[in-house]
Design a protein around this motif. Structure first.
Motif, mmCIF file in Angstrom:
data_model
loop_
_atom_site.group_PDB
_atom_site.id
_atom_site.type_symbol
_atom_site.label_atom_id
_atom_site.label_comp_id
_atom_site.label_asym_id
_atom_site.label_seq_id
_atom_site.Cartn_x
_atom_site.Cartn_y
_atom_site.Cartn_z
ATOM 1 N N ASP A 75 -32.435 18.448 -22.085
ATOM 2 C CA ASP A 75 -31.486 18.132 -21.027
ATOM 3 C C ASP A 75 -32.080 17.006 -20.224
ATOM 4 O O ASP A 75 -33.264 16.980 -19.966
ATOM 5 C CB ASP A 75 -31.313 19.312 -20.058
ATOM 6 C CG ASP A 75 -30.560 20.457 -20.692
ATOM 7 O OD1 ASP A 75 -30.258 20.356 -21.886
ATOM 8 O OD2 ASP A 75 -30.297 21.427 -19.982
ATOM 9 N N MET A 76 -31.236 16.125 -19.784
ATOM 10 C CA MET A 76 -31.729 14.960 -19.085
ATOM 11 C C MET A 76 -30.950 14.841 -17.789
ATOM 12 O O MET A 76 -29.736 14.971 -17.791
ATOM 13 C CB MET A 76 -31.437 13.779 -20.035
ATOM 14 C CG MET A 76 -31.623 12.431 -19.458
ATOM 15 S SD MET A 76 -33.293 11.915 -19.724
ATOM 16 C CE MET A 76 -33.465 10.835 -18.316
ATOM 17 N N LEU A 77 -31.645 14.669 -16.684
ATOM 18 C CA LEU A 77 -30.945 14.488 -15.417
ATOM 19 C C LEU A 77 -31.077 13.051 -14.941
ATOM 20 O O LEU A 77 -32.189 12.585 -14.712
ATOM 21 C CB LEU A 77 -31.508 15.424 -14.343
ATOM 22 C CG LEU A 77 -30.832 16.798 -14.248
ATOM 23 C CD1 LEU A 77 -31.342 17.693 -15.352
ATOM 24 C CD2 LEU A 77 -31.046 17.431 -12.904
ATOM 25 N N VAL A 78 -29.951 12.368 -14.813
ATOM 26 C CA VAL A 78 -29.993 11.032 -14.242
ATOM 27 C C VAL A 78 -29.062 10.970 -13.036
ATOM 28 O O VAL A 78 -28.242 11.855 -12.839
ATOM 29 C CB VAL A 78 -29.590 9.936 -15.265
ATOM 30 C CG1 VAL A 78 -30.556 9.895 -16.417
ATOM 31 C CG2 VAL A 78 -28.172 10.145 -15.769
ATOM 32 N N GLY A 79 -29.167 9.923 -12.251
ATOM 33 C CA GLY A 79 -28.280 9.771 -11.102
ATOM 34 C C GLY A 79 -28.913 8.853 -10.079
ATOM 35 O O GLY A 79 -30.056 8.445 -10.218
ATOM 36 N N GLU A 80 -28.158 8.534 -9.070
ATOM 37 C CA GLU A 80 -28.626 7.698 -7.973
ATOM 38 C C GLU A 80 -29.835 8.343 -7.278
ATOM 39 O O GLU A 80 -29.997 9.568 -7.331
ATOM 40 C CB GLU A 80 -27.493 7.563 -6.947
ATOM 41 C CG GLU A 80 -26.461 6.537 -7.313
ATOM 42 C CD GLU A 80 -27.053 5.155 -7.313
ATOM 43 O OE1 GLU A 80 -27.299 4.624 -6.223
ATOM 44 O OE2 GLU A 80 -27.296 4.604 -8.403
ATOM 45 N N PRO A 81 -30.666 7.541 -6.582
ATOM 46 C CA PRO A 81 -31.790 8.134 -5.858
ATOM 47 C C PRO A 81 -31.315 9.138 -4.796
ATOM 48 O O PRO A 81 -30.232 8.981 -4.232
ATOM 49 C CB PRO A 81 -32.450 6.934 -5.173
ATOM 50 C CG PRO A 81 -31.997 5.741 -5.936
ATOM 51 C CD PRO A 81 -30.642 6.076 -6.484
ATOM 52 N N LYS A 82 -32.089 10.154 -4.581
ATOM 53 C CA LYS A 82 -31.924 11.100 -3.467
ATOM 54 C C LYS A 82 -30.703 12.018 -3.568
ATOM 55 O O LYS A 82 -30.291 12.621 -2.585
ATOM 56 C CB LYS A 82 -31.883 10.356 -2.113
ATOM 57 C CG LYS A 82 -33.117 9.510 -1.838
ATOM 58 C CD LYS A 82 -34.349 10.372 -1.735
ATOM 59 C CE LYS A 82 -35.615 9.537 -1.902
ATOM 60 N NZ LYS A 82 -36.722 10.298 -2.471
ATOM 61 N N SER A 128 -24.135 13.201 -5.259
ATOM 62 C CA SER A 128 -24.170 14.084 -4.109
ATOM 63 C C SER A 128 -22.768 14.166 -3.516
ATOM 64 O O SER A 128 -22.146 13.137 -3.247
ATOM 65 C CB SER A 128 -25.174 13.511 -3.105
ATOM 66 O OG SER A 128 -25.022 14.141 -1.877
ATOM 67 N N VAL A 129 -22.259 15.373 -3.334
ATOM 68 C CA VAL A 129 -20.864 15.516 -2.899
ATOM 69 C C VAL A 129 -20.630 14.982 -1.479
ATOM 70 O O VAL A 129 -19.506 14.702 -1.101
ATOM 71 C CB VAL A 129 -20.364 16.981 -2.976
ATOM 72 C CG1 VAL A 129 -20.280 17.453 -4.417
ATOM 73 C CG2 VAL A 129 -21.237 17.921 -2.165
ATOM 74 N N ASN A 130 -21.696 14.815 -0.704
ATOM 75 C CA ASN A 130 -21.517 14.304 0.657
ATOM 76 C C ASN A 130 -21.757 12.791 0.726
ATOM 77 O O ASN A 130 -21.831 12.223 1.798
ATOM 78 C CB ASN A 130 -22.453 15.026 1.638
ATOM 79 C CG ASN A 130 -23.900 14.603 1.468
ATOM 80 O OD1 ASN A 130 -24.303 14.204 0.374
ATOM 81 N ND2 ASN A 130 -24.677 14.682 2.527
ATOM 82 N N ASN A 131 -21.899 12.161 -0.416
ATOM 83 C CA ASN A 131 -22.240 10.744 -0.426
ATOM 84 C C ASN A 131 -21.283 9.997 -1.350
ATOM 85 O O ASN A 131 -21.388 10.049 -2.569
ATOM 86 C CB ASN A 131 -23.690 10.607 -0.913
ATOM 87 C CG ASN A 131 -24.124 9.162 -1.063
ATOM 88 O OD1 ASN A 131 -23.308 8.246 -1.058
ATOM 89 N ND2 ASN A 131 -25.412 8.980 -1.197
ATOM 90 N N LYS A 132 -20.342 9.313 -0.694
ATOM 91 C CA LYS A 132 -19.289 8.668 -1.464
ATOM 92 C C LYS A 132 -19.833 7.604 -2.425
ATOM 93 O O LYS A 132 -19.363 7.487 -3.555
ATOM 94 C CB LYS A 132 -18.268 8.037 -0.510
ATOM 95 C CG LYS A 132 -16.889 8.103 -1.087
ATOM 96 C CD LYS A 132 -15.797 8.049 -0.045
ATOM 97 C CE LYS A 132 -14.459 8.106 -0.769
ATOM 98 N NZ LYS A 132 -13.801 6.862 -0.958
ATOM 99 N N THR A 133 -20.838 6.857 -1.983
ATOM 100 C CA THR A 133 -21.340 5.813 -2.887
ATOM 101 C C THR A 133 -21.957 6.399 -4.144
ATOM 102 O O THR A 133 -21.873 5.797 -5.200
ATOM 103 C CB THR A 133 -22.395 4.876 -2.247
ATOM 104 O OG1 THR A 133 -23.279 5.670 -1.476
ATOM 105 C CG2 THR A 133 -21.772 3.798 -1.401
ATOM 106 N N SER A 134 -22.559 7.586 -4.031
ATOM 107 C CA SER A 134 -23.156 8.152 -5.243
ATOM 108 C C SER A 134 -22.071 8.542 -6.239
ATOM 109 O O SER A 134 -22.296 8.562 -7.443
ATOM 110 C CB SER A 134 -24.086 9.322 -4.920
ATOM 111 O OG SER A 134 -23.383 10.515 -4.696
ATOM 112 N N ILE A 135 -20.862 8.832 -5.746
ATOM 113 C CA ILE A 135 -19.748 9.119 -6.653
ATOM 114 C C ILE A 135 -19.238 7.819 -7.255
ATOM 115 O O ILE A 135 -19.024 7.712 -8.455
ATOM 116 C CB ILE A 135 -18.603 9.852 -5.919
ATOM 117 C CG1 ILE A 135 -19.133 11.152 -5.297
ATOM 118 C CG2 ILE A 135 -17.453 10.138 -6.865
ATOM 119 C CD1 ILE A 135 -18.098 11.949 -4.518
ATOM 120 N N GLU A 136 -19.094 6.803 -6.387
ATOM 121 C CA GLU A 136 -18.609 5.514 -6.893
ATOM 122 C C GLU A 136 -19.567 4.925 -7.917
ATOM 123 O O GLU A 136 -19.147 4.292 -8.877
ATOM 124 C CB GLU A 136 -18.414 4.535 -5.727
ATOM 125 C CG GLU A 136 -17.117 4.814 -4.994
ATOM 126 C CD GLU A 136 -17.119 4.288 -3.569
ATOM 127 O OE1 GLU A 136 -18.082 3.607 -3.186
ATOM 128 O OE2 GLU A 136 -16.155 4.584 -2.859
#
Ligand code: GTP
Ligand code: MG
Length: 207
Positions: A13-20, A89-97
């Motif tokens: 399993d690999m976890l990727v995503g924006e910092p923090k 992060s559900v509270n961070n719109k840019t991380s969704i974008e």
């Protein structure tokens, strides 16, 4: 696969995503069953033994940190992954974008990593068709972390993205902090590999 083959192979399993967004915290919450107050940038690679996983398959979990790893290292890990969890992060719109950006980033290296990601925009399709093995498909899971910080769900934003990308197997909202849906997340990741629900190939694209 027979059980023995699965055991020999293990699963990654690999976890990727924006910092923090909480990638490292999610892994550490799963392992220690409590929210870590201090985390390194990158969790040590761990293997969960078969007998404590729901699907009875040894599962390697690999963390990614932009601060500590190059793009080449990321692509190398991605090429070995059986499933990729893209964390926002559900509270961070840019991380969704940025999810969309993450797809584009994966796709620009598609020949290098030999991933078969089906992207629906006309711009990328020729490149993907030229560079991917149509029989292989790495499932993706969208993980909305930090659900403890919001009242509302991010599903409204996520569903159109899921509809555009058939390789997204499922999505889940969770919280490393209050341990909500943590074991479910890793269960979905195992399930996406062992019992995929999506098409394994697109018949109309086969020769
Ligand atoms: P990088 O490795 O720097 O890319 O970050 P990361 O994605 O691994 O995130 P990390 O686990 O380091 O967490 C970042 C911050 O978010 C830390 O301060 C965590 O304590 C916090 N955090 C992580 N998960 C949650 C959560 O579920 N809820 C809340 N409220 N905070 C969280
Ligand atoms: Mg980290």
């Amino acid at each position: 696969f027979t059980d023995a083959e699965q055991d020999a192979q293990g699963r990654e399993d690999m976890l990727v995503g924006e910092p923090k967004v909480g990638k490292t915290s999610l892994i550490m919450s799963l392992v220690s069953e409590e929210f870590p107050t201090v985390v390194p940038y990158r969790a040590e690679e761990i293997t969960i033994p078969a007998d404590v996983t729901p699907e009875r398959v040894p599962t390697h979990i690999v963390d990614y940190s932009e601060a500590e790893q190059t793009d080449e290292q990321l692509f190398q890990e991605i090429s070995k992954a059986n499933v990729i969890c893209i964390v926002y992060s559900v509270n961070n719109k840019t991380s969704i974008e940025k999810l969309t950006v993450t797809f584009v980033k994966l796709l620009t290296h598609v020949s290098l990593i030999n991933l078969s990601i089906v992207m629906v925009t006309s711009h990328w399709l020729p490149l993907i068709n030229d560079n991917t093995d149509k029989d292989s498909r790495v499932p993706l899971i969208l993980v909305g972390n930090k659900s403890d910080l919001v009242e509302h769900s991010s599903m409204e934003t996520i569903l159109p993205i899921m509809n555009r990308h058939s390789e997204i197997e499922t999505c889940v909202e969770c919280s490393a902090k209050n341990l909500k849906n943590i074991s479910e997340l890793f269960y979905y990741a195992q399930k996406a590999v062992l019992h995929p629900t999506g098409p394994l190939y697109c018949p109309e694209k086969k020769n």
